[in-house]
Write an enzyme that holds these catalytic residues in place. Structure first.
Site, PDB file in Angstrom:
ATOM      1  N   CYS A 121       0.839  -1.205   0.000  1.00  0.00           N
ATOM      2  CA  CYS A 121       0.000   0.000   0.000  1.00  0.00           C
ATOM      3  C   CYS A 121       0.876   1.259   0.000  1.00  0.00           C
ATOM      4  O   CYS A 121       1.686   1.446   0.907  1.00  0.00           O
ATOM      5  CB  CYS A 121      -0.904  -0.017   1.235  1.00  0.00           C
ATOM      6  SG  CYS A 121      -1.732   1.541   1.565  1.00  0.00           S
ATOM      7  N   TRP A 162      -7.676  -6.844   4.262  1.00  0.00           N
ATOM      8  CA  TRP A 162      -6.279  -7.087   4.630  1.00  0.00           C
ATOM      9  C   TRP A 162      -6.239  -8.170   5.705  1.00  0.00           C
ATOM     10  O   TRP A 162      -6.959  -8.087   6.693  1.00  0.00           O
ATOM     11  CB  TRP A 162      -5.631  -5.817   5.161  1.00  0.00           C
ATOM     12  CG  TRP A 162      -5.533  -4.694   4.176  1.00  0.00           C
ATOM     13  CD1 TRP A 162      -6.286  -3.557   4.149  1.00  0.00           C
ATOM     14  CD2 TRP A 162      -4.612  -4.582   3.083  1.00  0.00           C
ATOM     15  NE1 TRP A 162      -5.909  -2.749   3.112  1.00  0.00           N
ATOM     16  CE2 TRP A 162      -4.880  -3.357   2.438  1.00  0.00           C
ATOM     17  CE3 TRP A 162      -3.602  -5.403   2.597  1.00  0.00           C
ATOM     18  CZ2 TRP A 162      -4.162  -2.927   1.329  1.00  0.00           C
ATOM     19  CZ3 TRP A 162      -2.882  -4.977   1.484  1.00  0.00           C
ATOM     20  CH2 TRP A 162      -3.163  -3.756   0.864  1.00  0.00           C
ATOM     21  N   GLU A 222      -5.425   8.288   8.636  1.00  0.00           N
ATOM     22  CA  GLU A 222      -5.102   9.147   7.501  1.00  0.00           C
ATOM     23  C   GLU A 222      -3.582   9.254   7.408  1.00  0.00           C
ATOM     24  O   GLU A 222      -2.927   9.844   8.260  1.00  0.00           O
ATOM     25  CB  GLU A 222      -5.733  10.527   7.680  1.00  0.00           C
ATOM     26  CG  GLU A 222      -5.237  11.604   6.714  1.00  0.00           C
ATOM     27  CD  GLU A 222      -5.335  11.184   5.266  1.00  0.00           C
ATOM     28  OE1 GLU A 222      -4.284  11.141   4.595  1.00  0.00           O
ATOM     29  OE2 GLU A 222      -6.454  10.886   4.798  1.00  0.00           O
ATOM     30  N   SER A 223      -3.009   8.679   6.358  1.00  0.00           N
ATOM     31  CA  SER A 223      -1.552   8.576   6.254  1.00  0.00           C
ATOM     32  C   SER A 223      -0.860   9.934   6.268  1.00  0.00           C
ATOM     33  O   SER A 223       0.225  10.077   6.855  1.00  0.00           O
ATOM     34  CB  SER A 223      -1.172   7.819   4.981  1.00  0.00           C
ATOM     35  OG  SER A 223      -1.595   8.513   3.818  1.00  0.00           O
ATOM     36  N   TYR A 275      -3.953   6.115  -9.248  1.00  0.00           N
ATOM     37  CA  TYR A 275      -5.131   5.274  -9.022  1.00  0.00           C
ATOM     38  C   TYR A 275      -6.303   5.714  -9.902  1.00  0.00           C
ATOM     39  O   TYR A 275      -7.110   4.887 -10.327  1.00  0.00           O
ATOM     40  CB  TYR A 275      -5.529   5.298  -7.547  1.00  0.00           C
ATOM     41  CG  TYR A 275      -4.716   4.339  -6.711  1.00  0.00           C
ATOM     42  CD1 TYR A 275      -5.229   3.106  -6.333  1.00  0.00           C
ATOM     43  CD2 TYR A 275      -3.425   4.649  -6.322  1.00  0.00           C
ATOM     44  CE1 TYR A 275      -4.490   2.209  -5.583  1.00  0.00           C
ATOM     45  CE2 TYR A 275      -2.653   3.765  -5.575  1.00  0.00           C
ATOM     46  CZ  TYR A 275      -3.205   2.546  -5.212  1.00  0.00           C
ATOM     47  OH  TYR A 275      -2.453   1.662  -4.483  1.00  0.00           O
TER      48      TYR A 275
END
Length: 415
Positions: A121, A162, A222-223, A275
């Site tokens: 990811c 996952w 939230e990355s 994406y």
């Protein structure tokens, strides 16, 4: 006016807070997503949950929420997301768990926080990369999911989950596959990430996910925000005193405006742009995303012609960390899997040089972005859909980035 979307769950409602920002009443809660979306009726929320509202947070939470909107800290969902999805465009859903480290509830302490990630990811890659660059690997524990997600529906009708499979699994192309980096789920003993969210009544299933082991609560998924928090509080998270000089400042005050601006278009055009090209079912949206992606790569190349790092900082910054995971995947994965086949990165000499700089001059990049990491990516992207066969090549990726640098240095020295 802030447009906000709430996560109306028991876990999050009990931690809600009402604050005032100028004349606007804003609901700030663990799990509130500050992105363009539906307007939340604050008065109705208070009337329904008045007994549960805790007035124990300060106005900084509202400031953080507004900052995520205005500065691009959070990767926002477009206001017309539903219409775009109906047209076949790829629309990434908003993250719903949105608390911050360093307040009375979540202080920055060593050994307190835990991550759930998947190496294939790219959003996790941001976080894993920051954890390595900032020396947080001993301070923040981490579980790694298997790169192939589920194809069969679970009891709740969900697929694409996952899973944690340290012993490997039979993958769709007929192989029995195991990755030494994959772990068991060490906090609850669950087999999927979705079960973690289910425990807290949060209707999501994504990674990365940050967890507070002390309070046993979800902190953030939230990355972009996890990356920012790690950078801001690296010293405290390592257990160093507040007066300790930062070893690496990913968001220097002198370059914040430039970093914020770059983060915004890199996310829309490159990170999520890849994406948009790869997962759309619309030819028109694919062609638009394709053109935008390569125009943005050319823009990166122009910026990097003038400086070593993307935002013209002296050392690697948040802008570099956010760009890197996508470009790491471009040649060996996205070129074919996402049909982003106009050119390889060698067509952009300054981008190529920057990739080599990241590997050879930034400690932590090579260890968190090596050949084994790429193997997770290829399995995750190619091994789940289509023919499910995983490409053997291209050869010498990612070794070419540091091997070519070493070869050039040797040639120069000989000359």
């Amino acid at each position: 006016k802030l447009r906000i979307e709430a996560a109306p769950t028991r876990h999050h409602r009990e931690r809600a807070t009402i604050v005032r920002v100028k004349a606007t009443r804003v609901v700030v809660a663990v799990g509130v997503v500050c992105v363009p979306g539906r307007l939340l009726n604050a008065a109705a929320f208070v009337a329904k949950h008045r007994g549960r509202v805790a007035f124990r947070r300060n106005v900084r939470m509202a400031s953080d929420a507004a900052s995520a909107l205005s500065k691009g800290t959070a990767d926002a969902v477009p206001a017309n997301a539903a219409a775009l999805a109906a047209q076949g465009a790829f629309v990434r859903p908003a993250s719903k768990v949105r608390s911050w480290i360093e307040n009375e509830e979540y202080p920055a302490e060593p050994g307190r926080y835990h991550l759930w990630v998947a190496f294939n990811c790219p959003w996790c890659h941001r976080v894993v990369l920051a954890r390595a660059l900032l020396g947080l690997e001993a301070s923040i524990t981490m579980d790694v999911a298997f790169p192939t997600r589920t194809s069969e529906k679970d009891a709740k009708g969900r697929d694409g989950l996952w899973t944690f499979r340290p012993d490997g699994m039979d993958v769709p192309n007929g192989q029995r596959l195991a990755f030494p980096e994959c772990t068991a789920e060490s906090i609850f003993g669950f087999s999927t990430v979705a079960e973690i969210y289910d425990k807290y009544d949060v209707p999501q299933k994504s990674v990365p996910l940050l967890f507070d082991k002390k309070t046993q609560t979800l902190v953030n998924n939230e990355s972009a925000e996890i990356l920012r928090m790690f950078g801001e509080h690296a010293a405290a998270l390592r257990g160093e005193s507040s007066g300790t000089e930062k070893t690496l400042d990913l968001y220097p005050a002198s370059h914040r405006a430039a970093i914020d601006e770059i983060n915004a278009w890199v996310y829309h055009d490159i990170n999520n742009g890849s994406y948009k090209a790869g997962f759309t079912t619309s030819q028109a949206h694919y062609e638009e995303a394709y053109a935008t992606y390569f125009a943005a790569l050319a823009k990166c190349d122009a910026l990097l012609a003038k400086s070593t790092f993307l935002a013209a900082t002296e050392t690697v910054s948040e802008a570099d960390v956010r760009l890197f995971p996508t470009l790491f995947r471009h040649d060996p994965v996205y070129y074919s899997r996402f049909k982003l086949c106009q050119s390889f990165l060698t067509a952009y000499p300054n981008v190529w040089r920057w990739m080599r700089t990241m590997y050879t001059q930034v400690p932590g990049v090579k260890t968190s972005s090596g050949a084994s990491y790429l193997a997770h990516c290829k399995q995750g992207y190619f091994g789940r859909s289509g023919s499910t066969t995983v490409p053997v090549g291209p050869p010498r990726y990612p070794e070419c980035y540091w091997e070519d640098e070493a070869a050039e240095a040797s040639t120069t020295k000989s000359a």
